[in-house]
Write an enzyme that holds these catalytic residues in place. Sequence first.
Site, PDB file in Angstrom:
ATOM      1  N   GLU A 175       0.877  -1.118  -0.021  1.00 30.59           N
ATOM      2  CA  GLU A 175      -0.055   0.142  -0.091  1.00 30.59           C
ATOM      3  C   GLU A 175       0.798   1.008   0.195  1.00 30.59           C
ATOM      4  O   GLU A 175       1.883   1.227   0.689  1.00 30.59           O
ATOM      5  CB  GLU A 175      -0.882  -0.094   1.386  1.00 30.59           C
ATOM      6  CG  GLU A 175      -2.096   1.081   1.033  1.00 30.59           C
ATOM      7  CD  GLU A 175      -2.936   1.155   2.379  1.00 30.59           C
ATOM      8  OE1 GLU A 175      -4.117   1.275   2.140  1.00 30.59           O
ATOM      9  OE2 GLU A 175      -2.459   0.712   3.545  1.00 30.59           O
ATOM     10  N   ALA A 310       1.374  -0.477  10.781  1.00 30.68           N
ATOM     11  CA  ALA A 310       1.128  -1.670  10.564  1.00 30.68           C
ATOM     12  C   ALA A 310       0.292  -1.671   9.154  1.00 30.68           C
ATOM     13  O   ALA A 310       0.009  -0.674   8.631  1.00 30.68           O
ATOM     14  CB  ALA A 310       0.080  -2.343  11.514  1.00 30.68           C
ATOM     15  N   GLU A 312      -2.544  -4.141   6.796  1.00 32.24           N
ATOM     16  CA  GLU A 312      -3.899  -4.768   6.950  1.00 32.24           C
ATOM     17  C   GLU A 312      -3.957  -5.882   5.751  1.00 32.24           C
ATOM     18  O   GLU A 312      -4.994  -6.327   5.574  1.00 32.24           O
ATOM     19  CB  GLU A 312      -5.270  -4.094   6.746  1.00 32.24           C
ATOM     20  CG  GLU A 312      -5.414  -3.291   5.361  1.00 32.24           C
ATOM     21  CD  GLU A 312      -4.967  -1.830   5.350  1.00 32.24           C
ATOM     22  OE1 GLU A 312      -5.540  -0.998   4.523  1.00 32.24           O
ATOM     23  OE2 GLU A 312      -4.307  -1.558   6.171  1.00 32.24           O
ATOM     24  N   HIS A 345      -7.423  -2.149  14.882  1.00 37.00           N
ATOM     25  CA  HIS A 345      -7.531  -1.266  13.605  1.00 37.00           C
ATOM     26  C   HIS A 345      -7.214  -2.202  12.163  1.00 37.00           C
ATOM     27  O   HIS A 345      -7.942  -2.131  11.298  1.00 37.00           O
ATOM     28  CB  HIS A 345      -6.349  -0.215  13.609  1.00 37.00           C
ATOM     29  CG  HIS A 345      -6.305   0.816  12.450  1.00 37.00           C
ATOM     30  ND1 HIS A 345      -6.646   2.145  12.577  1.00 37.00           N
ATOM     31  CD2 HIS A 345      -5.898   0.572  11.310  1.00 37.00           C
ATOM     32  CE1 HIS A 345      -6.777   2.746  11.354  1.00 37.00           C
ATOM     33  NE2 HIS A 345      -6.170   1.749  10.558  1.00 37.00           N
ATOM     34  N   GLU A 346      -6.121  -2.830  12.266  1.00 35.85           N
ATOM     35  CA  GLU A 346      -5.795  -3.780  11.428  1.00 35.85           C
ATOM     36  C   GLU A 346      -6.935  -4.823  11.103  1.00 35.85           C
ATOM     37  O   GLU A 346      -7.275  -5.327   9.816  1.00 35.85           O
ATOM     38  CB  GLU A 346      -4.561  -4.360  11.311  1.00 35.85           C
ATOM     39  CG  GLU A 346      -3.345  -3.449  11.335  1.00 35.85           C
ATOM     40  CD  GLU A 346      -3.245  -2.298  10.465  1.00 35.85           C
ATOM     41  OE1 GLU A 346      -3.766  -2.383   9.405  1.00 35.85           O
ATOM     42  OE2 GLU A 346      -3.067  -1.043  10.902  1.00 35.85           O
ATOM     43  N   HIS A 349     -10.062  -3.662   9.425  1.00 30.01           N
ATOM     44  CA  HIS A 349      -9.821  -3.398   7.746  1.00 30.01           C
ATOM     45  C   HIS A 349      -9.994  -4.824   7.020  1.00 30.01           C
ATOM     46  O   HIS A 349     -10.426  -4.629   6.016  1.00 30.01           O
ATOM     47  CB  HIS A 349      -8.352  -3.131   7.683  1.00 30.01           C
ATOM     48  CG  HIS A 349      -7.875  -1.599   7.432  1.00 30.01           C
ATOM     49  ND1 HIS A 349      -8.667  -0.608   6.997  1.00 30.01           N
ATOM     50  CD2 HIS A 349      -6.956  -1.092   8.219  1.00 30.01           C
ATOM     51  CE1 HIS A 349      -8.015   0.555   6.980  1.00 30.01           C
ATOM     52  NE2 HIS A 349      -7.048   0.322   7.629  1.00 30.01           N
TER      53      HIS A 349
END
Length: 928
Positions: A175, A310, A312, A345-346, A349
Site C-alpha cells: 500500500e 501496521a 492490513e 485497527h488492522e 480493515h
Amino acid sequence: FFSRQSKKKIWIHSFLSVILLLLFDSPNQSSKEVPISTNGQPFPWDLMRLPRSVSPLHYDLTIHPNLTSLTFTGVVRIQLEVHEHTRTVILHAKQMEVSNVIILAPEGVRPLQVLEYPRFHQIALVSDSWLIKGRKYEVQMEFAANLSDSYHGFYKSSYRTSSGEIRLMASTQFEATFARGAFPCFDEPAFKANFTIQIIREPRHIAISNMPKLKTVDLPGGLLEDYFDTTVKMSTYLVAYIVSDFVSVSRTTQHGVKISIYAVPDKIDQTTFALDAAVKLLDFYDDYFDIPYPLPKQDLAAIPDFQSGAMENWGLTTYRETGLLFDPKRSSASDKMGIAKVIAHELAHQWFGNLVTMEWWNDLWLNEGFAKFMEYISLDITYPELQVDDFFLGKCFEAMEVDSLSSSHPVSTPVENPTQIQEMFDDVSYDKGACILNMLRDFLTPEAFEIGIIRYLKRYSYQNTVNSHLWESLTDVSKAVWWTGFCSKRNLQSGASKWFSGDELDVRAIMDTWTLQEGFPLVTVEVRGREVRLSQERYLKTDDPSLTEGFLWQIPLTYITSASNTVHRFLLKTRTDVLYLPEEVDWVKFNVDMCGYYMVHYAGDGWNSIIKLLHHNHTALSSNDRASLIHNIFQLVSVGKVRLDTALELSLYLSKETEVMPVTQGFGELVPLYKLMEKRDMAALENQMKGFIVDLFRDLIDRQEWTDSGSVSQRVLRSYLLTFACVRNYSPCVTKAQQLFKKWKDSDGSLSLPVDVTTAVFMVGVRTPEGWDFMFEKYHQSLQMSFRSRLKSAMAFSPLQDKLQWCQSLHGQVMKTQDLPDVVVVIARNPHGYKLAWDFLRSNWFDLGSNTISYLVNGVTNQYSTREMLSEVKSFFGSLTEETGSEMRCIQQAYETIEDNIRWTDSNLPLLQNWLNKHMGRVVHEDL
C-alpha cells in the site's frame, strides 16, 4: 474455433472500433505531448490511471527471492477479461526487468512486444492482433528485480539475534502503489482479482502469505517451493508474502479461524497478549458485522524493519515490533493500549478496506477513518479496562490542528500520482474520518448506524465503493428505523424537535458538507434570556478573513444547560439560526462530550459563565466536556475571538482536575506556550511560564505514587505527570528519580523499575555523560521493544549536545532507520537540540510523499515562531524542485504553522507577561 459468420462480424466490429478509437477515443489526440517508451517508440497510453479496456481476473504468481544476492525473480500469469477491443494491455511494473512475455489466446500462444514508460510505472503489452471484447485471455511474463532498499515493495530486512548474529529476511509492503515494484500487475484498488501464489525458498527459511500453505515441493538444488491456496477477490495492495526464519504461536477463534503470531525466535515470548487480543477482536468483528471472516486463517507478523505502523494485508497483517510485542514486566499500560488499538485497527480493515474497498485513493478515509473509529468501538467492548474512550477526543484535537490551516484538504479529495496518494495517509483521513463517523453515529443513534454499516458491507462485499454508497445505506436504514417509531424512544426536548422536524432525512446532504470541503465549523453561541443565537463560520488560523468565506456545514448540535442534563439536539443547516430554551439558565454547554467535529465560542458573557462553573463545580460537566472547553478556548485565542487572559483564567481550575483527558489537554495547551519561548531567547518569561504550570499541577504531581498501580488512565496520567515534573526540574521528583536511577545503574540494569516511572527516571539519568553511556549500552543489549523505545526517547532529550549529535548518526547500525524520525522529532523539541534537528532534516531529505517526511517536517518546525526561522525554512524548501518535494502539502503546513506562531507571539506575549506577574501566587494561595 469460430464460424465464418462470427469471424466476419468480429472483423467488422473490430474495424469500426478502430475507426472510432482513432476519431474520438485516442488518448493522444489532444495537443498533449505523446509519451515515449524507453526504446524510443510512442507509448500507447498517456494517462496516469490505467485504461478500463482490460481487467484482471486471476494472477498465478511464482516468486523466488535470493537472500544472498538480495534479488528476486518470478513468473506471473494473469487471466484477463477484455471490455473493449484493444491491441494493448497497459499495466504497472516499476524498476524491474520484464521478459519472455506471451499471450495465451484461443488462436494459440504468441509473443507480445513490451514497451516501458517509467514516468508512470507503466508497461504496454502490444499484440499484433486484436483482443476481442467479451473474451478472456492469459498473458504470462517473467520478471527480475532487486529487493528494495526502502520499506516498500518487496524489500530486504534484517535483525540481530541475542548472540549478535545478523539475519536477513524479505517482506512486502504494497500500500498504496508498491505492488508494481514486486510483480507486474494492475496496481489500482478497483482492479480486484484472485491470487494464487507460489514461493521458492531455502530450507532454512519459511514462507507465509495471505492464504494457508497447501503443500511444499522439493526442487533441484536443494530449494523448496511452497504452494498457497487461492485468495478471495482483492486489490493488489493487499497481497503479502514473507520469507524469514520466524517462529509462531497459534490459537483458534470461536468461529474456527486459526490466528498465528509470527516473530523472530528471540522475541516469540512477547506475543501472548497480541495472540489473546487478535482472537478476541476477530471474534468481536465477526459478530458485530454479522459477516463471517472469509479466510481460514489470520496471521499477524512482527517485522523488524517496518516504516508504517501496521498493514492490513488480507490474512497476513504486518506490524512494527513495537506494535505487536508486549512484555508484562517491561511494557507500560500505554504500550498495551497501543498494541490493542493497532491490532483492532488492522483487523477492522479485514471488512472495511479489504472486503469493501474504496474505488480510488481519494476516498481512502472510507478505509482508514472507519478502521480508526472501530478501534474505539471494538476495544470499548472487548477490553473495557483499557478505557480507550478517555483518549478518543485526542484524535479529534489532532485532526483539528491540521484542519485549521488553509493547506488542509477535504476528507475526500482528488489525487492522481503516487506522491499525492501517499500524502492522503494523514490525520485528516484517519482521525478526522473517525471523528465525523463518531458524530454521525451519535446523530443517527448507535443502533441505526450499526445496522447501516452492516448493510453497506453486505451490499458491497468484494466490490469497490465511493462516499455516496455509504450515505445511501445509512439513509435507507435510518428512515426505516425512524418510521417504525425508533426515534420516539429518544428523549427529544425543546430544540431537539428541529433535529427531526419532518424534513426528509438525507445523510448524504449532511455528510457531503463534512467530506467534500476542508476544515470545520466554529459555532458562536450567544444566550439572551431564553433566546440562543447561533452562527457558524469556518475556523481558520489565518490573517486573511476572505479565506473563511463560502463554507457552510449541516451541524448536528447537542447541548446541555444548568437546568437540564438531558442532551438536547438541533440540526444547524444555515449560517445563522435561533433556538429557544424553556427557561432562563446560568450556563449552556454545546457539543456535549465533543461528539461533534466543531468548536464552540460562547459570546457575550458565555465564557465567564463557563469559567465560573469550572471554578466552583467542575464535575458538573463530564471530563470530555472539560477537555473540549480547555481546547476550544485556547484555540479561540489563536484567531482573536478570546483574550489570552480569559483562557488562562479558565485554566486555573486545573489545580483541582484529576481526569486524564482534561489534564493532558491542559498540558497540551499550556506547554506549547513556553516551547515557543525556548526558541526565542526569552529565558525569564519562559521560566515564569514553566513555574506557573508546575504550580498549577503541583498537588496532582505530589499525589502520584512511584508504582504501577491503578487503572490504565491513572497509569498513563502518572507517567505523563512524573515525566513532566522531572523535565521541569521539580525538586521532589528529580530527587526521587535520581535515587531510582542510581539503584538501577548500580544493579547493572537488573533492578526492575516500575514501568510507569521509567521515562521520568531515564530523563534524569541522561543528564550526565556516564548516565547517557550506560543507557546507550542497555539500549544496544535489550531485545524488549517498548523498553528500548523509552531509552531512545530519553537519550534524545539529553541536554548533552555531543550525545544528541551522535544519537542522530546511529541509524542503520545500533538503531533501526525506521526509528530515526521519532528520535529527530524528540531532539527538535529539546531546547538543546532543535537546531541539530533542523540541520539534520536539511542534510537528509527523505523519500517523497512518505508519512515520514511529513511527520519530520511538522515535528521539526512546528515550534518555530520568529521571522528569521520562517525565512530560513522558506529558503530551504523554496530551493526544492517538484521532483524533490516542493509541492508537498506538509511544506505549506509548516509555513502556515510558523506564521500562526509569529502572529500569536506578537499579539500575546506582553499580555502573558502581565498576567503571570499578577497571578503567579494565585494557584497556590487562593481557594478556587
